[in-house]
Scaffold this active site. Structure first.
Site, PDB file in Angstrom:
ATOM      1  N   LEU A   1       0.755  -1.222   0.091  1.00  0.00           N
ATOM      2  CA  LEU A   1      -0.134   0.199   0.041  1.00  0.00           C
ATOM      3  C   LEU A   1       1.155   0.956  -0.290  1.00  0.00           C
ATOM      4  O   LEU A   1       2.352   1.620   0.599  1.00  0.00           O
ATOM      5  CB  LEU A   1      -0.552  -0.027   1.478  1.00  0.00           C
ATOM      6  CG  LEU A   1      -1.873  -1.183   1.235  1.00  0.00           C
ATOM      7  CD1 LEU A   1      -3.101  -0.786   2.888  1.00  0.00           C
ATOM      8  CD2 LEU A   1      -3.021  -1.196   0.140  1.00  0.00           C
ATOM      9  N   ASP A   2       0.937   1.879  -0.543  1.00  0.00           N
ATOM     10  CA  ASP A   2       1.055   3.625  -1.180  1.00  0.00           C
ATOM     11  C   ASP A   2       1.348   3.956   0.640  1.00  0.00           C
ATOM     12  O   ASP A   2       0.569   3.900   1.355  1.00  0.00           O
ATOM     13  CB  ASP A   2       0.538   4.393  -1.737  1.00  0.00           C
ATOM     14  CG  ASP A   2       0.819   4.031  -3.223  1.00  0.00           C
ATOM     15  OD1 ASP A   2       1.507   3.188  -2.918  1.00  0.00           O
ATOM     16  OD2 ASP A   2       0.069   4.458  -4.518  1.00  0.00           O
ATOM     17  N   LYS A   3       1.981   5.175   0.476  1.00  0.00           N
ATOM     18  CA  LYS A   3       2.389   5.580   1.997  1.00  0.00           C
ATOM     19  C   LYS A   3       1.764   6.471   2.841  1.00  0.00           C
ATOM     20  O   LYS A   3       1.173   6.634   3.886  1.00  0.00           O
ATOM     21  CB  LYS A   3       3.498   6.812   2.033  1.00  0.00           C
ATOM     22  CG  LYS A   3       4.231   7.689   2.724  1.00  0.00           C
ATOM     23  CD  LYS A   3       5.512   8.274   3.263  1.00  0.00           C
ATOM     24  CE  LYS A   3       5.802   8.938   4.130  1.00  0.00           C
ATOM     25  NZ  LYS A   3       7.111   9.688   4.026  1.00  0.00           N
TER      26      LYS A   3
ATOM     27  N   HIS B   1       0.830   2.127  -8.360  1.00  0.00           N
ATOM     28  CA  HIS B   1      -0.090   3.453  -7.841  1.00  0.00           C
ATOM     29  C   HIS B   1      -1.252   3.235  -8.671  1.00  0.00           C
ATOM     30  O   HIS B   1      -1.506   4.275  -9.357  1.00  0.00           O
ATOM     31  CB  HIS B   1       0.635   5.162  -8.341  1.00  0.00           C
ATOM     32  CG  HIS B   1       1.597   4.831  -7.817  1.00  0.00           C
ATOM     33  ND1 HIS B   1       1.420   4.923  -6.569  1.00  0.00           N
ATOM     34  CD2 HIS B   1       3.338   5.118  -7.731  1.00  0.00           C
ATOM     35  CE1 HIS B   1       2.783   5.306  -5.487  1.00  0.00           C
ATOM     36  NE2 HIS B   1       3.575   5.550  -6.946  1.00  0.00           N
TER      37      HIS B   1
END
Length: 226
Positions: free
Chosen positions: A102-104, A183
């Site tokens: 999962l992205d930051k 993304h």
């Protein structure tokens, strides 16, 4: 299994650390205190305690975290805070790693395991494991954009597989995809001339976040996953 190995596998500490714990008579086996790291443990029948806590050996471990924003999905990093820092003390971290990424700035469901085979199955493109995201948008979404997202959009030389869109309101959707490209959700909304302002994963395969509070962890089983 030797007692010192058992304690190490339970995530109590390194071999050196658990030997020190044993030497202090902090461990009991079936109610009997022991100071011998060589003592044999019957994994099926023996009850091992450290203080009042019963220690349970599990070869395979699975936990889900409701990830908070601001942490990168990695086991370690020299500059950034990682999701491993969000795991509470009771979680056995030995050989544990996050499944996927999962992205930051993304919140939501993140699975951890020590089983590489299961992780590979869940991440394999051949498996088409569904992932559902709550997506808040910069501007209103129209029917044309929804249709494009569901049919597949070009995210930079690659056309995404069909997805499912559920409209919560004009500025918020649930998006279900069967891929996990870098993304991807953000790029999909870019492709329909919109922007993601908030992203949270609610479901990963059969696992659902449910009412798990933000930043909290719960243990799950293999039957929960498949």
């Amino acid at each position: 299994m030797r007692l010192d190995k058992f304690l190490t596998e339970c995530g109590i500490g390194t071999r050196r650390e658990v030997k020190e714990i044993i030497s202090k008579n902090e461990i009991t086996i079936n109610g009997r205190r022991t100071s011998s790291p060589k003592e044999k443990i019957d994994l099926e029948n023996d009850v091992v305690r450290m203080g009042e806590t019963v220690l349970e050996y599990k070869e395979d471990r699975f936990y889900i975290l409701n990830k908070t924003a601001g942490f990168i999905t990695a086991t370690e990093d020299a500059r950034e805070k990682t999701v491993m820092e969000l795991l509470p003390e009771w979680v056995n971290r030995k050989d544990l790693f996050p499944v996927g990424r999962l992205d930051k700035d993304t919140e939501g469901l993140l699975l951890f395991t020590n089983n590489g085979k299961i992780a590979h199955e869940l991440l394999s493109p051949k498996k088409h494991v569904d992932k559902t995201y709550q997506v808040k948008l910069l501007k209103e979404i129209d029917e044309k954009s929804v249709k494009l997202l569901e049919e597949g959009v070009d995210i930079g030389g690659y056309v995404t597989k069909p997805s499912k869109v559920q409209i919560i309101n004009n500025m918020e959707i649930l998006l279900t995809i069967s891929e996990g490209r870098f993304h991807q959700v953000k790029k999909m909304l870019d492709a329909v001339e919109n922007k993601v302002v908030y992203l949270k994963r609610l479901r990963f395969g059969n696992l659902e976040l449910g009412d798990l509070p933000l930043g909290e962890v719960k243990e799950v089983t293999l039957t929960d996953i498949f």
